[in-house]
Write an enzyme that holds these catalytic residues in place. Structure first.
Site, short mmCIF file in Angstrom:
data_model
loop_
_atom_site.label_atom_id
_atom_site.label_comp_id
_atom_site.label_asym_id
_atom_site.label_seq_id
_atom_site.Cartn_x
_atom_site.Cartn_y
_atom_site.Cartn_z
N HIS A 137 -47.30 -0.62 -63.31
CA HIS A 137 -45.96 -0.22 -64.04
C HIS A 137 -45.29 -1.80 -64.37
CE1 HIS A 137 -45.88 3.33 -64.05
NE2 HIS A 137 -46.21 4.24 -62.54
N HIS A 211 -40.20 6.81 -67.59
CA HIS A 211 -40.84 8.04 -65.75
C HIS A 211 -39.71 8.29 -65.11
CE1 HIS A 211 -43.04 7.75 -62.02
NE2 HIS A 211 -44.15 6.79 -62.59
N GLU A 349 -45.50 11.69 -67.95
CA GLU A 349 -45.52 10.26 -68.21
C GLU A 349 -46.64 9.89 -69.55
OE1 GLU A 349 -45.98 7.80 -65.07
OE2 GLU A 349 -45.99 9.05 -63.79
#
Length: 385
Positions: A137, A211, A349
């Protein structure tokens, strides 16, 4: 299966309330509103703001400028009772601690990059390894941990806000200065439309996602094993023990990963399966069935039989990561003092595939100068009777 309705986001007048009205308090005479209020300060003194969006049906979304984090989404159950259906904390302090990306915009590269490195145009770039041997991420200080600027937007009968952030050349090891804009629009059709846009002055990987952790029971009540999920995906990308794709695109047929028909999450999550063992449950990328179509397609549906709440996800992205809260272990205390235990929330996601810069057979994630990255995801909320 019903499809989410197209969102109405044409520019027009929007009623804006006073800039510093307390969040969560709306004038009864106003139906569609955007308010903004202080939400604490970062360690360096910079102020964080919280925006509250509400539509004519009373649906409410709150999002802050730190990380673009969605902190609250309130929707009705089949009896018309509104509850918060996303995980998070009551104050900024919780998000500044060990938050597992609750509600955040993730980037520059959502999901994992193997060994924290990739080669682009003959140069190798090294990223932080913040998830075992891999980068996750966007690294140590990804887009979830930066302060965005934000402003309310004019939308026809919708409540909207635009978030902006400029990521400098070399930030977290990535090349290029990247200008990012993410827009949250709450429509009259009870949809959250998330629009992503980015440009770069150098070639760079870009993969943005949202998220949020969902529990359609409301207020974090119970686990999500009874939530019934449909994924419009005939294939998924198997992973190794560190959750990096092997490069294979495998059929879901005959596996616990087949959600082409509505299936309770708990139905097969405990089966003996190497992929389930690697992910400690579902934590994989599904390949969205497009049938040759471009643009926005329906990718997922979640139904909570208990409350009647439904969530439909449509996206322009080729993949969707379905995660079942396997790493929630009761060590986090969230809103209202509620302990967030194992599999008490799920994430969906929308994304390009994990580790795409290292897999030439995956759709490319490279953004080059002169190009504009654009993507849209729509979360549509409803109820079943």
């Amino acid at each position: 299966m019903p499809r989410p309705r197209a969102s109405d986001i044409s520019a027009a007048a929007l009623v804006l309330l006073a800039a510093c009205a307390p969040h969560g308090h709306m004038r009864s005479s106003v139906t569609t509103t955007v308010t903004r209020a202080p939400f604490g300060h970062l360690a360096d003194g910079r102020a964080v703001e919280l925006f509250t969006l509400r539509n004519a049906h009373g649906m409410e979304l709150r999002a802050m400028t730190y990380g673009g984090i969605i902190t609250v989404i309130r929707t009705p159950d089949r009896a018309g009772r509104f509850d918060d259906i996303v995980f998070g904390f009551d104050s900024l302090a919780g998000y500044l601690g060990e938050s597992p990306y609750f509600g955040a915009i993730v980037g520059r590269y959502a999901n994992r990059i193997a060994r924290g490195e990739f080669t682009l145009d003959g140069s190798t770039y090294h990223l932080a390894r913040n998830n075992g041997p891999n980068s996750l991420h966007g690294g140590i200080r990804g887009f979830d941990k930066v302060l965005w600027t934000a402003e309310p937007l004019e939308r026809d009968s919708s409540a909207a806000m635009a978030l902006r952030y400029t990521s400098g050349d070399g930030e977290e090891g990535y090349p290029g200065t990247v200008a990012v804009r993410v827009t949250y629009t709450l429509t009259p059709h009870d949809e959250l439309v998330v629009d992503y846009e980015a440009t770069s002055d150098k070639a760079t990987p870009i993969n943005l996602s949202q998220h949020t952790y969902w529990n359609l029971h409301g207020n974090g009540e119970g686990d999500i094993l009874d939530h019934v999920v449909t994924l419009e995906a005939s294939a998924f990308t198997p992973v190794d023990s560190t959750l990096i794709p092997t490069g294979e695109i495998a059929t879901v047929a005959g596996t616990p990963f087949d959600f082409r028909v509505p299936t309770p999450i708990g139905a097969r999550i405990g089966q003996q399966n190497e992929q389930l063992r690697f992910g400690r449950g579902y934590d994989h990328n599904w390949v969205v069935d497009r049938g040759g179509r471009s643009g926005l397609v329906h990718a997922a549906r979640v139904v909570d039989p208990k409350s009647g709440r439904t969530l439909d996800v449509s996206t322009m992205e080729p993949g969707i990561q379905f995660y079942t809260g396997n790493f929630l272990d009761g060590t986090l205390t969230g809103k209202g003092g509620r302990v967030y235990g194992h599999r008490t929330a799920l994430a969906l996601e929308t994304q390009h595939f994990p580790d795409s810069p290292n897999h030439p057979n995956f759709p490319s994630t490279i953004l080059r100068p002169g190009e504009t990255y654009r993507s849209r995801t729509v979360f549509a909320f409803g109820v079943t009777r």
